[in-house]
Design a protein around this motif. Structure first.
Motif, PDB file in Angstrom:
ATOM      1  N   ASP A  53       0.827  -1.207   0.000  1.00 10.77           N
ATOM      2  CA  ASP A  53       0.000   0.000   0.000  1.00 10.77           C
ATOM      3  C   ASP A  53       0.858   1.253   0.000  1.00 10.77           C
ATOM      4  OD1 ASP A  53      -2.244  -1.579   0.089  1.00 10.77           O
ATOM      5  OD2 ASP A  53      -2.424  -1.491   2.277  1.00 10.77           O
ATOM      6  N   ARG A  54       0.429   2.221  -0.778  1.00  8.30           N
ATOM      7  CA  ARG A  54       1.109   3.512  -0.831  1.00  8.30           C
ATOM      8  C   ARG A  54       0.349   4.522   0.013  1.00  8.30           C
ATOM      9  NH1 ARG A  54       2.617   4.822  -7.100  1.00  8.30           N
ATOM     10  NH2 ARG A  54       4.055   3.112  -7.429  1.00  8.30           N
ATOM     11  N   PHE A  55       1.090   5.505   0.505  1.00  9.54           N
ATOM     12  CA  PHE A  55       0.434   6.608   1.196  1.00  9.54           C
ATOM     13  C   PHE A  55      -0.096   7.589   0.162  1.00  9.54           C
ATOM     14  CE2 PHE A  55       4.923   7.561   0.823  1.00  9.54           C
ATOM     15  CZ  PHE A  55       4.933   8.852   0.317  1.00  9.54           C
ATOM     16  N   LEU A  56      -1.053   8.383   0.550  1.00 13.87           N
ATOM     17  CA  LEU A  56      -1.597   9.393  -0.358  1.00 13.87           C
ATOM     18  C   LEU A  56      -0.619  10.552  -0.478  1.00 13.87           C
ATOM     19  CD1 LEU A  56      -5.296   9.485   0.875  1.00 13.87           C
ATOM     20  CD2 LEU A  56      -4.418   8.417  -1.195  1.00 13.87           C
ATOM     21  N   SER A  57      -0.290  10.906  -1.696  1.00 10.03           N
ATOM     22  CA  SER A  57       0.659  12.002  -1.901  1.00 10.03           C
ATOM     23  C   SER A  57       0.094  13.319  -1.393  1.00 10.03           C
ATOM     24  CB  SER A  57       1.045  12.112  -3.371  1.00 10.03           C
ATOM     25  OG  SER A  57      -0.085  12.377  -4.169  1.00 10.03           O
ATOM     26  N   THR A  58      -1.229  13.482  -1.491  1.00  7.05           N
ATOM     27  CA  THR A  58      -1.841  14.726  -0.995  1.00  7.05           C
ATOM     28  C   THR A  58      -1.648  14.862   0.510  1.00  7.05           C
ATOM     29  OG1 THR A  58      -3.952  13.570  -0.877  1.00  7.05           O
ATOM     30  CG2 THR A  58      -3.559  14.915  -2.820  1.00  7.05           C
ATOM     31  N   THR A  59      -1.718  13.741   1.223  1.00  4.01           N
ATOM     32  CA  THR A  59      -1.498  13.781   2.666  1.00  4.01           C
ATOM     33  C   THR A  59      -0.063  14.182   2.977  1.00  4.01           C
ATOM     34  OG1 THR A  59      -3.126  12.026   2.949  1.00  4.01           O
ATOM     35  CG2 THR A  59      -1.647  12.432   4.787  1.00  4.01           C
ATOM     36  N   ALA A  60       0.886  13.641   2.237  1.00  6.93           N
ATOM     37  CA  ALA A  60       2.292  13.991   2.450  1.00  6.93           C
ATOM     38  C   ALA A  60       2.536  15.469   2.179  1.00  6.93           C
ATOM     39  CB  ALA A  60       3.181  13.135   1.555  1.00  6.93           C
ATOM     40  N   VAL A  61       1.929  15.999   1.119  1.00  4.59           N
ATOM     41  CA  VAL A  61       2.108  17.415   0.783  1.00  4.59           C
ATOM     42  C   VAL A  61       1.504  18.296   1.866  1.00  4.59           C
ATOM     43  CG1 VAL A  61       1.435  19.215  -0.859  1.00  4.59           C
ATOM     44  CG2 VAL A  61       2.283  17.034  -1.698  1.00  4.59           C
ATOM     45  N   VAL A  62       0.297  17.980   2.305  1.00  8.14           N
ATOM     46  CA  VAL A  62      -0.364  18.795   3.337  1.00  8.14           C
ATOM     47  C   VAL A  62       0.432  18.752   4.638  1.00  8.14           C
ATOM     48  CG1 VAL A  62      -2.422  18.949   4.791  1.00  8.14           C
ATOM     49  CG2 VAL A  62      -2.659  18.687   2.323  1.00  8.14           C
ATOM     50  N   ASN A 116       3.619  20.241  -6.137  1.00  6.39           N
ATOM     51  CA  ASN A 116       4.134  19.222  -5.217  1.00  6.39           C
ATOM     52  C   ASN A 116       3.401  17.893  -5.375  1.00  6.39           C
ATOM     53  OD1 ASN A 116       6.128  20.803  -4.150  1.00  6.39           O
ATOM     54  ND2 ASN A 116       4.934  21.461  -2.386  1.00  6.39           N
ATOM     55  N   ASN A 117       2.090  17.950  -5.632  1.00 10.01           N
ATOM     56  CA  ASN A 117       1.349  16.712  -5.872  1.00 10.01           C
ATOM     57  C   ASN A 117       1.797  16.051  -7.174  1.00 10.01           C
ATOM     58  OD1 ASN A 117      -0.627  16.192  -3.707  1.00 10.01           O
ATOM     59  ND2 ASN A 117      -1.296  18.258  -4.206  1.00 10.01           N
ATOM     60  N   LEU A 118       2.012  16.850  -8.203  1.00 11.17           N
ATOM     61  CA  LEU A 118       2.498  16.305  -9.476  1.00 11.17           C
ATOM     62  C   LEU A 118       3.916  15.758  -9.351  1.00 11.17           C
ATOM     63  CD1 LEU A 118       1.069  18.941 -11.962  1.00 11.17           C
ATOM     64  CD2 LEU A 118       0.264  16.599 -11.577  1.00 11.17           C
ATOM     65  N   GLN A 119       4.681  16.329  -8.434  1.00  9.21           N
ATOM     66  CA  GLN A 119       6.035  15.829  -8.181  1.00  9.21           C
ATOM     67  C   GLN A 119       5.983  14.379  -7.692  1.00  9.21           C
ATOM     68  OE1 GLN A 119       8.243  18.337  -5.499  1.00  9.21           O
ATOM     69  NE2 GLN A 119       9.629  16.707  -4.920  1.00  9.21           N
ATOM     70  N   TYR A 120       5.034  14.059  -6.841  1.00  7.30           N
ATOM     71  CA  TYR A 120       4.901  12.678  -6.365  1.00  7.30           C
ATOM     72  C   TYR A 120       4.494  11.745  -7.506  1.00  7.30           C
ATOM     73  CZ  TYR A 120       5.564  13.459  -1.395  1.00  7.30           C
ATOM     74  OH  TYR A 120       6.109  13.731  -0.175  1.00  7.30           O
ATOM     75  N   VAL A 121       3.634  12.211  -8.394  1.00  8.51           N
ATOM     76  CA  VAL A 121       3.237  11.389  -9.535  1.00  8.51           C
ATOM     77  C   VAL A 121       4.447  11.131 -10.439  1.00  8.51           C
ATOM     78  CG1 VAL A 121       1.814  11.324 -11.622  1.00  8.51           C
ATOM     79  CG2 VAL A 121       0.853  12.186  -9.482  1.00  8.51           C
TER      80      VAL A 121
END
Length: 142
Positions: A53-62, A116-121
């Motif tokens: 399972d991956r963490f949500l990138s939005t959560t990491a950014v926030v 930052n969200n696109l950076q995770y993608v």
């Protein structure tokens, strides 16, 4: 210091020059930023490519932005020598009284959040070296 120099600067050949310790600090800061940036990219790449399972990138950014806000608030409080009254007054003035400036900063901050969200993608789908090179191209294009 001469009359034309800013505080903290010395006169050197009739011009203002920074104190000699600042040059060393500049290179130390550069080295720390290079290590921080490279380790950030490599650690994100490693975590995003692990099986499971991956963490949500939005959560990491926030959470990263919340950490930055808390750090800034702590630094402002220290700058105000622990005076909560001055601290709250400064925040009230900067956010509520000068609300138009706050709204003007909302646009770039939303774009920064999207970036930052696109950076995770991107880092999830590109090799680390390719991502790092293309990520640094933003410096040339901005």
């Amino acid at each position: 210091p001469g009359p034309a120099c800013r505080p903290g600067f010395t006169v050197c050949f009739s011009s203002c020059a920074p104190p000699p310790g600042n040059k060393k600090l500049k290179y130390i800061s550069l080295a720390i930023l290079v290590v921080q940036n490279a380790s950030l990219i490599l650690s994100i790449r490693y975590v995003r490519t692990l099986p499971g399972d991956r963490f949500l990138s939005t959560t990491a950014v926030v959470l990263a932005e919340v950490l930055k806000v808390l750090t800034c608030l702590l630094l402002i409080l220290v700058q105000k020598r622990g005076s909560v009254r001055e601290f709250v007054g400064l925040l009230y003035d900067a956010i509520v009284v000068q609300y138009m400036d706050t709204l003007k900063l909302a646009v770039p901050s939303l774009i920064y959040t999207l970036q930052n969200n696109l950076q995770y993608v991107a880092i999830s789908n590109l090799p680390a070296a390719t991502f790092q090179v293309t990520y640094q191209l933003k410096i040339l294009t901005t």
